[in-house]
Design a protein around this motif. Sequence first.
Motif, PDB file in Angstrom:
ATOM      1  N   PRO A   3      55.143   2.783  -1.621  1.00 53.04           N
ATOM      2  CA  PRO A   3      53.727   2.903  -1.253  1.00 53.04           C
ATOM      3  C   PRO A   3      52.855   2.778  -2.500  1.00 53.04           C
ATOM      4  O   PRO A   3      53.294   3.033  -3.612  1.00 53.04           O
ATOM      5  N   LEU A   5      49.457   4.216  -4.315  1.00 55.60           N
ATOM      6  CA  LEU A   5      48.529   5.338  -4.308  1.00 55.60           C
ATOM      7  C   LEU A   5      47.309   4.948  -5.136  1.00 55.60           C
ATOM      8  O   LEU A   5      47.438   4.296  -6.174  1.00 55.60           O
ATOM      9  N   PHE A  61      60.144   7.133  -2.602  1.00 49.32           N
ATOM     10  CA  PHE A  61      59.213   7.598  -3.631  1.00 49.32           C
ATOM     11  C   PHE A  61      59.919   7.539  -4.965  1.00 49.32           C
ATOM     12  O   PHE A  61      61.136   7.342  -5.028  1.00 49.32           O
ATOM     13  N   PHE A 119      50.999  13.225  -2.611  1.00 52.67           N
ATOM     14  CA  PHE A 119      51.980  12.451  -1.844  1.00 52.67           C
ATOM     15  C   PHE A 119      53.202  13.315  -1.534  1.00 52.67           C
ATOM     16  O   PHE A 119      53.697  13.328  -0.410  1.00 52.67           O
ATOM     17  N   ASP A 122      51.813  16.279   0.951  1.00 60.27           N
ATOM     18  CA  ASP A 122      51.203  15.853   2.206  1.00 60.27           C
ATOM     19  C   ASP A 122      52.027  14.832   2.976  1.00 60.27           C
ATOM     20  O   ASP A 122      52.103  14.892   4.201  1.00 60.27           O
ATOM     21  N   THR A 123      52.640  13.876   2.271  1.00 58.87           N
ATOM     22  CA  THR A 123      53.401  12.816   2.937  1.00 58.87           C
ATOM     23  C   THR A 123      54.876  13.181   3.073  1.00 58.87           C
ATOM     24  O   THR A 123      55.458  13.026   4.147  1.00 58.87           O
ATOM     25  N   LEU A 124      55.466  13.670   1.993  1.00 58.45           N
ATOM     26  CA  LEU A 124      56.894  14.001   2.030  1.00 58.45           C
ATOM     27  C   LEU A 124      57.160  15.387   2.593  1.00 58.45           C
ATOM     28  O   LEU A 124      58.282  15.686   2.988  1.00 58.45           O
ATOM     29  N   ARG A 178      53.836  24.140  -2.305  1.00 61.11           N
ATOM     30  CA  ARG A 178      52.862  23.490  -1.437  1.00 61.11           C
ATOM     31  C   ARG A 178      51.791  24.489  -1.037  1.00 61.11           C
ATOM     32  O   ARG A 178      52.108  25.620  -0.658  1.00 61.11           O
TER      33      ARG A 178
END
Length: 186
Positions: A3, A5, A61, A119, A122-124, A178
């Motif tokens: 991806p 960013l 990633f 990332f 929030d994404t992983l 997190r």
Amino acid sequence: MAPVLRTERLVLRPWREQDRDGLWRMQSNPATMEFLMPVPDRAASDAVAERAEAHFTRHGFGLWVVEAPGVTDFAGYAGLVHVPYDEHFTPAVEIGWRFDPAFWGHGYATEAARAALAFGFDTLGLAEIVAITVPANRRSRAVMERLGMARDEEGDFDLPIIPVGHPLRRQVLYRLRRPSPPPPAR
């Protein structure tokens, strides 16, 4: 495919063949490598890029190339990797960065690392991200602290991939959990 960013000033993107020239220039600079194990030659430097690309292929990633549009196509790299050794805090995902000294002092490391952290969380959906460095690396430690990471005072350890007796073997550990979501509105 990795991806891409984007931040206000930076693009974190997949590796390209021409990035290897910038990587070797950066890694052959003694200032860049002051607190890192030296990269002995171009082949070893290229292997760093190959490992970064392979990590993306395996995990989705990794370490992104950091580009500053209008400034440079290769300022360095930043991102997330699985820690490749066993230690008291593993398994874990580590955030890391390395920048060409020509681009130090511009806030790029912090900006790129914030994008990678977002990332990761929030994404992983990672629960925690760690960072390590040698105690004397004040620049990297300052970035870790700007990111909100806290030093694990009991987490210092000897990095098993560095030879016993080497001055870079001792490492400090920083952690960031997190963020908790805000409570639901009533």
